[in-house]
Motif scaffolding. Sequence first.
Motif, PDB file in Angstrom:
ATOM      1  N   LYS A  98      -9.712  10.934   0.264  1.00 27.42           N
ATOM      2  CA  LYS A  98      -9.701   9.515   0.620  1.00 27.42           C
ATOM      3  C   LYS A  98      -8.872   9.250   1.880  1.00 27.42           C
ATOM      4  N   ASP A 102     -12.802   6.898   4.417  1.00 32.61           N
ATOM      5  CA  ASP A 102     -12.816   5.681   3.608  1.00 32.61           C
ATOM      6  C   ASP A 102     -14.188   5.405   3.008  1.00 32.61           C
ATOM      7  N   VAL A 107     -16.162  10.433  -0.594  1.00 33.60           N
ATOM      8  CA  VAL A 107     -15.105  10.732  -1.558  1.00 33.60           C
ATOM      9  C   VAL A 107     -15.718  11.128  -2.897  1.00 33.60           C
TER      10      VAL A 107
END
Length: 134
Positions: A98, A102, A107
Amino acid sequence: MQKKWVLRVLTILIFVVLFFLGITQYIADSEFWPITLARWVGEFNTSNLSIYYKFVFHLPLKIPYFFPLSNSQHILFARVLTTSLGLANIYMFYRLVKSFSDQAVAVFVSVILLTTQAYFSQRSEEHTSELQSH
């Protein structure tokens, strides 16, 4: 705001399921020896020097020996400990990915790739020193 709350609840539920899967997996015979060796941590008259090579690994396994527990409870303690470490590794990996991206998809895919690797998914809960050193 609602979406983040739902994601957090799902994450907690997944961690709870993974935790119970981890502590109920088949116990390998190689998991008994570290628990046995942990009994002698802190006793310098032992001839088994491997305790001191992997001192940080054996030290937490010494904790149950301070309480009147059965052998199966010792194994359960070690399994809970290493399952918790495996879940902490997933969380740390999530935070690391992360910090680089973003994008939720990136992720999510990274964490899924980690947790679905055969080595991690099948053996991450075992408390053998060679697995915990990776």
